[in-house]
Design an enzyme around this catalytic site. Structure first.
Site, short mmCIF file in Angstrom:
data_model
loop_
_atom_site.label_atom_id
_atom_site.label_comp_id
_atom_site.label_asym_id
_atom_site.label_seq_id
_atom_site.Cartn_x
_atom_site.Cartn_y
_atom_site.Cartn_z
N SER A 17 0.84 -1.21 0.00
CA SER A 17 0.00 0.00 0.00
C SER A 17 0.88 1.26 0.00
O SER A 17 0.52 2.26 -0.62
CB SER A 17 -0.98 0.00 1.18
OG SER A 17 -0.32 0.17 2.40
N MET A 92 10.57 -7.10 4.41
CA MET A 92 10.69 -7.79 5.70
C MET A 92 11.96 -8.64 5.80
O MET A 92 11.92 -9.78 6.24
CB MET A 92 9.44 -8.65 5.94
CG MET A 92 8.15 -7.84 6.00
SD MET A 92 8.19 -6.53 7.23
CE MET A 92 7.97 -7.51 8.71
N ARG A 93 13.08 -8.09 5.37
CA ARG A 93 14.37 -8.76 5.55
C ARG A 93 15.31 -7.78 6.20
O ARG A 93 15.38 -6.61 5.79
CB ARG A 93 14.98 -9.14 4.20
CG ARG A 93 14.20 -10.11 3.40
CD ARG A 93 14.46 -11.54 3.75
NE ARG A 93 15.81 -11.99 3.42
CZ ARG A 93 16.30 -13.16 3.82
NH1 ARG A 93 15.59 -13.94 4.59
NH2 ARG A 93 17.51 -13.53 3.48
N ASN A 109 13.70 4.14 4.61
CA ASN A 109 12.73 3.15 5.11
C ASN A 109 11.58 3.91 5.77
O ASN A 109 11.76 5.03 6.26
CB ASN A 109 13.40 2.25 6.16
CG ASN A 109 12.46 1.18 6.68
OD1 ASN A 109 11.70 0.57 5.93
ND2 ASN A 109 12.50 0.94 7.99
N HIS A 111 8.84 3.34 8.89
CA HIS A 111 8.63 2.49 10.06
C HIS A 111 7.38 2.97 10.79
O HIS A 111 7.22 4.18 11.00
CB HIS A 111 9.86 2.56 10.97
CG HIS A 111 9.73 1.68 12.16
ND1 HIS A 111 9.88 0.31 12.08
CD2 HIS A 111 9.44 1.94 13.46
CE1 HIS A 111 9.69 -0.22 13.28
NE2 HIS A 111 9.42 0.74 14.13
N GLU A 144 23.16 0.63 9.69
CA GLU A 144 23.38 -0.78 10.06
C GLU A 144 22.43 -1.28 11.14
O GLU A 144 21.98 -2.41 11.11
CB GLU A 144 24.82 -1.00 10.47
CG GLU A 144 25.75 -1.07 9.27
CD GLU A 144 27.15 -1.51 9.65
OE1 GLU A 144 27.30 -2.15 10.70
OE2 GLU A 144 28.08 -1.19 8.90
N GLY A 145 22.13 -0.44 12.12
CA GLY A 145 21.21 -0.86 13.18
C GLY A 145 19.77 -0.83 12.66
O GLY A 145 19.39 0.08 11.92
#
Ligand code: GRF
Length: 191
Positions: A17, A92-93, A109, A111, A144-145
């Protein structure tokens, strides 16, 4: 002369979506030039293909535990399509430092929480359990985190009496659809 739109790849694993929301703006600073999914059955992948957007399935299962080998193939696909910016949208990786390093400063990203609160999964239940009066979503650069990179923009929604994780998730998702295209457009304008 106006700059050509920045070529963006959207990485998904599911519904997509947010992908649809990113594709919607007709006149913006970016162009969704590729949709990539680690799940061939992802609804968003079929949607992209139907809308004439190059859509590639790159399942991770054949690579077994070798995450980086899967990411090398992914990276090659991104480069083959002249991608300049990667937008994760429900991908989802967890990425290895190798891929994050390759796309450092050019991978975003979204979230579903007001980071730095609630990185990881189950964000809405955690917000309700904590008694938060507002929730929201964050667009950030990928580092990285997990869910830790520099924040680019956030949107807030109220938590309402009687909210369940599902009702709150639906309200936050609507805010995501407004936030992500705006944040990505601003980011690409600054490149
Ligand atoms: C969104 O809530 C996003 O914040 C999270 O995964 C979900 C993806 O939803 N990272 P969709 O596939 O865009 O509908």
């Amino acid at each position: 002369m106006a700059c050509p739109p920045v070529r963006v790849a959207v990485l998904i694993s599911g519904t997509g979506s947010n992908l649809r929301a990113l594709v919607e703006p007709a006149d913006t600073t970016y162009q969704v030039a590729l949709v990539l999914s680690n799940r061939p059955e992802a609804i968003g992948l079929a949607w992209a293909a139907e809308h004439g957007i190059p859509a590639v399935a790159l399942p991770h299962a054949p690579y077994g535990k070798d995450r980086q080998a899967h990411e090398v193939a992914l990276d090659e696909t991104l480069r083959a399509h002249d991608i300049q910016v990667v937008a994760l949208a429900g991908y989802m990786r967890v990425l290895t430092p190798w891929l994050v390093g390759r796309w450092s400063g050019r991978m975003l990203n979204i979230h579903p929480s007001l980071l730095p609160k609630y990185p990881g999964l189950d964000t809405h239940r955690r917000a309700l359990d904590a008694g938060d009066v507002e929730a929201g979503c964050t667009v950030h650069l990928v580092s990285e985190g997990v869910d830790e990179g520099p924040i680019l923009d956030q949107a807030r929604v109220p938590v309402l009496d009687g909210d369940t994780p599902e009702t709150l998730a639906a309200r936050v998702l609507q805010a995501e659809h407004r936030l992500y295209p705006r944040a990505l457009a601003r980011f690409c304008a600054g490149l």
